[in-house]
Scaffold this motif. Structure first.
Motif: not given
Ligand SMILES: [Zn+2]
Lengths: 154, 398
Positions: B123, B126-127, B139-149, B199
């Motif tokens: 991660x 990935x940042x 400081x985003x990572x993929x888990x966080x933005x997929x949580x938004x989706x 997340x």
């Protein structure tokens, strides 16, 4: 996608250590300068494509659809309030370690824009999708994303 | 007029948290396995494709060059395609057009990822794919933005978490039968629903594990298939391909629906001559699918983008068992990324292997019963906005 800790990796392997020894000084670009200058002055600066009327926040030098150049007169200040589109509460850091202070990140659609803006959601425990939110500005601003502390419910 | 192209073999390594092998050694094992299974040697190959995701994982910049020898590229026309997580399904598309255009006759394709080298975590690497000006400071990572989706998708259709969690149960159980799998196991719905919160609303068992691994396949023109005397029982013809990218900024589209995939799917169905894209018709026309499932909700999201279920309809179908391996329309019979593991490019490559093995009756304990006509593999990548689609049909299916 799972954050892994080194001690979870199991199989014994023979290793050598190394790194990518570079750092960067990124330019913010033509439209970026207007955006960050705006933040410093406590303004959210967006711009609108004349051809399709799409409003971008942060602003862009060009419309990715029409491929028209968005000229100086396309920039405008928008009101720093909008609607909460989605949010997450984050419990782990990049290493997979528990955060002592979980916090909220959000997608916000600022009024008058056709894009969403990614930032922190603050002063909340129970966010409402579709609810109105407004920007909370930092008292000391330098032209950075953290000139905004985040957004909070109105 | 494009040439007819067939998959004639597949090879794969075990997917592991930290493999003893280097990336190029993993590539070698899967490439060699695919060549042996096709009954050919590297000397028969006239083009090589390498698929691998961000260089930062392996920690070697320009890693296609680093991976060339292990992928069989020595002294051959060799190229790397890279569309993030979509890469493993894009690589066989590249293989297809190299042969369909008449440039090559026999192509060896290898998808590879070695994610365990990077510290402190994948991660952290990935940042560096996020916008360096307006996103990385957060400081985003993929888990966080997929949580938004995931939340946006759930809100848009009022989807219960139980329906989404059922995908983890299904795929992790399917993976018990996959020899490469890291996480084949029978979990209960409650265990998935109550696993550690990462997340909100994403929990530990909603997502797939990072891994090291490689997957390879061989493609040939119809003339070469005849020349080598390969039985049509061992061939899966390329039927349709499609790929598409939505807006650069993942924040600039409505995350409830994968438009990038709808466009890629239409392209692939049209190429295959299937003009009716209604879910009922497509689910009969295809025998099964391997939609991209790095997170459980993404399998459902993608089934809708692929037009295989109406908007918001896939979660109930999954919960009702329609997409089980013995259901009306099996999805991820392999075990998917959720069960087999997620070495990015190789994970999507694994889906191509599964299409090939299912259509040629070589899937062992995972074999779907009945006559299979067509299978679809799909992947998703870049920063959430790329869709890649690959459809194959059985060697004797017209
Ligand atoms: Zn425009």
């Amino acid at each position: 996608m799972l954050p892994t800790k080194r001690d979870q990796q199991g199989v014994p392997t023979t290793e050598v250590w190394g790194d990518f020894p570079v750092t960067y000084h990124y330019t913010v670009g033509i439209s970026g300068e207007k955006f960050f200058e705006g933040l410093k002055n406590q303004k959210l600066v967006a711009n609108t494509c004349n051809s399709c009327n799409k409003t971008y926040l942060p602003p862009k030098l060009f419309c990715e659809d029409c491929f028209d150049e968005l000229t100086d007169d396309s920039y405008k200040e928008i009101k720093a309030s909008g609607k909460l589109v989605s949010f997450t509460e984050v419990f782990l850091d990049h290493r997979g370690d528990k955060l002592s202070d979980p916090y909220f990140l959000a997608l916000i659609q600022l009024n008058g824009t056709d894009t969403t803006f990614f930032h922190k959601l603050i002063n909340t425990n129970n966010p409402t999708i579709g609810g109105n939110v407004t920007a909370v500005w930092n008292d000391t601003r330098s032209g950075s994303l953290f000139d905004l502390n985040g957004f909070q419910a109105e | 007029m494009t040439k007819k192209v067939g998959l004639v073999s597949a090879g794969i390594t075990r997917f592991q948290r930290r493999a003893k092998e280097t990336g190029k050694e993993l590539s070698y094992y899967s490439a060699k396995m695919a060549l042996d299974a096709a009954g050919i040697t590297r000397k028969d190959v006239d083009g090589v494709i390498i698929g691998s995701a961000p260089d930062a994982f392996d920690g070697v910049h320009q890693k296609h060059e680093y991976l060339t020898d292990g992928s069989g590229g020595y002294n051959l026309p060799t190229m790397r395609g890279y569309v993030g997580g979509g890469t493993g399904v894009f690589s066989p598309i590249q293989g297809w057009y190299c042969i369909a255009s008449g440039v090559h006759n026999i192509v060896l394709i290898t998808t590879e990822e070695k994610m365990s080298s990077v510290l402190p975590s994948t991660q952290a690497a990935f940042m560096t794919i996020f916008d360096n000006l307006i996103e990385r400071p957060l400081g985003p990572n993929l888990i966080w933005i997929f949580a938004l989706e995931m939340r946006r998708y759930m809100e848009a259709h009022g989807i219960p978490k139980e329906h989404i969690a059922s995908v983890s149960v299904k795929n992790k159980e399917n993976a018990i039968d996959h020899p490469s799998a890291m996480l084949g196991k029978k979990w209960t719905l409650d265990e998935v629903l109550n696993s550690e919160m990462l997340a909100d609303p994403v929990r530990l068992l909603d997502i797939s594990p990072v891994a090291d691994g490689a997957a390879s396949f061989v493609m040939m023109s119809e003339e070469k298939i005849k020349e080598f005397g390969i039985s049509l029982d061992d061939v899966a013809w390329v039927d349709g391909v499609g790929w598409n990218v939505d807006t650069t900024m993942w924040t600039n589209r409505d995350l409830y629906y994968p438009k990038y995939l709808e466009k890629a799917a239409h392209q692939a169905y049209n190429m295959a001559g299937q003009k009716n894209h209604s879910p009922e018709v497509l689910r009969k026309w295809l025998s099964f699918a391997e939609p991209y499932d790095p997170f459980n909700y993404k399998e459902l999201h993608h089934l809708e983008g692929l037009q295989l279920f109406g908007k918001g309809k896939a979660p109930q179908a999954a919960f009702d068992g329609i997409t089980a391996r013995d259901g009306d329309f099996p999805t991820c019979p392999s075990g998917g990324l959720l069960g087999v593991g997620n070495p990015i490019a190789a994970a999507a490559g694994m889906k191509i292997c599964e299409i090939y093995w299912q259509l040629t009756g070589k899937a062992g304990k995972r074999q779907i019963s009945g006559d299979l006509t067509r299978g679809l593999a799909q992947a998703w990548g870049d920063l959430m906005q790329v869709g890649t689609v690959f459809i194959a049909r059985g060697g004797r299916v017209e």
